[in-house]
Design a protein around this motif. Structure first.
Motif, mmCIF file in Angstrom:
data_model
loop_
_atom_site.group_PDB
_atom_site.id
_atom_site.type_symbol
_atom_site.label_atom_id
_atom_site.label_comp_id
_atom_site.label_asym_id
_atom_site.label_seq_id
_atom_site.Cartn_x
_atom_site.Cartn_y
_atom_site.Cartn_z
ATOM 1 N N MET A 177 0.843 -1.203 0.000
ATOM 2 C CA MET A 177 0.000 0.000 0.000
ATOM 3 C C MET A 177 0.876 1.249 0.000
ATOM 4 O O MET A 177 0.587 2.211 -0.718
ATOM 5 C CB MET A 177 -0.923 0.010 1.220
ATOM 6 N N ARG A 178 1.947 1.259 0.738
ATOM 7 C CA ARG A 178 2.856 2.424 0.780
ATOM 8 C C ARG A 178 3.480 2.652 -0.596
ATOM 9 O O ARG A 178 3.593 3.779 -1.052
ATOM 10 C CB ARG A 178 3.940 2.198 1.822
ATOM 11 N N ARG A 179 3.880 1.551 -1.214
ATOM 12 C CA ARG A 179 4.499 1.681 -2.546
ATOM 13 C C ARG A 179 3.496 2.253 -3.540
ATOM 14 O O ARG A 179 3.827 3.118 -4.348
ATOM 15 C CB ARG A 179 4.983 0.321 -3.028
ATOM 16 N N VAL A 180 2.258 1.769 -3.487
ATOM 17 C CA VAL A 180 1.222 2.258 -4.395
ATOM 18 C C VAL A 180 0.988 3.730 -4.141
ATOM 19 O O VAL A 180 0.914 4.537 -5.076
ATOM 20 C CB VAL A 180 -0.083 1.450 -4.242
ATOM 21 N N VAL A 181 0.879 4.108 -2.870
ATOM 22 C CA VAL A 181 0.612 5.503 -2.525
ATOM 23 C C VAL A 181 1.802 6.372 -2.936
ATOM 24 O O VAL A 181 1.630 7.442 -3.507
ATOM 25 C CB VAL A 181 0.311 5.642 -1.023
ATOM 26 N N GLU A 182 3.008 5.904 -2.677
ATOM 27 C CA GLU A 182 4.199 6.683 -3.043
ATOM 28 C C GLU A 182 4.295 6.821 -4.562
ATOM 29 O O GLU A 182 4.647 7.879 -5.081
ATOM 30 C CB GLU A 182 5.455 6.017 -2.484
ATOM 31 N N HIS A 183 3.976 5.759 -5.250
ATOM 32 C CA HIS A 183 4.035 5.798 -6.711
ATOM 33 C C HIS A 183 2.973 6.739 -7.259
ATOM 34 O O HIS A 183 3.231 7.515 -8.178
ATOM 35 C CB HIS A 183 3.842 4.382 -7.272
#
Length: 147
Positions: A112-118
């Motif tokens: 989820m963090r990666r998706v949000v950061e991306h």
């Protein structure tokens, strides 16, 4: 004279018999006394033996009672140990399951963090706000619970 001598010997013999008779009576009395005392001692010993037999029977009954109690307690202990083993197995199983779910949640949170950061790099300020909320929520999970 011969008769006189014979008569004296006879009297002397009677005295000796009389003395022997008295000695025999004394010996008989001593033997009777000894016999009676030994009978009394024998009766006392028999009484003590009977008392010891009763006491022995009581002890045997106590031993049987204690052995029975020991067997019952051993069976109870075996049952408790089996139940404890079952509980320990269940606890270990639950700990492993919790650890697996924790790993899954951590992996999902990382994704989820990666998706949000991306998406924050390619999106507007709303995506950045969502990213900040997730990061602050993930970084201090207790802050939401205390509010």
């Amino acid at each position: 004279e011969r008769n006189e001598s014979w008569f004296e010997q006879r009297q002397h013999g009677n005295h000796e018999c009389s003395g022997g008779k008295q000695e025999g009576q004394r010996k008989t009395e001593r033997a009777t006394t000894t016999y009676q005392s030994e009978q009394a001692e024998n009766a006392m010993l028999k009484s003590r033996l009977d008392g010891n037999d009763d006491e022995c029977s009581e002890h045997e009954s106590d031993v049987q009672r204690l052995q029975s109690s020991n067997e019952r307690l051993q069976m109870e202990m075996d049952t408790v140990l089996q139940e404890l083993q079952i509980l320990q197995d269940a606890k270990l199983s639950l700990e492993l399951e919790i650890a697996a779910y924790r790993k899954l949640l951590e992996a999902e949170e990382t994704n989820m963090r990666r998706v949000v950061e991306h998406s924050s790099g390619s999106r507007s300020g709303g995506a950045q706000l969502l990213s900040d909320m997730i990061v602050s929520k993930g970084g201090s999970g207790d802050s939401q619970k205390s509010s």
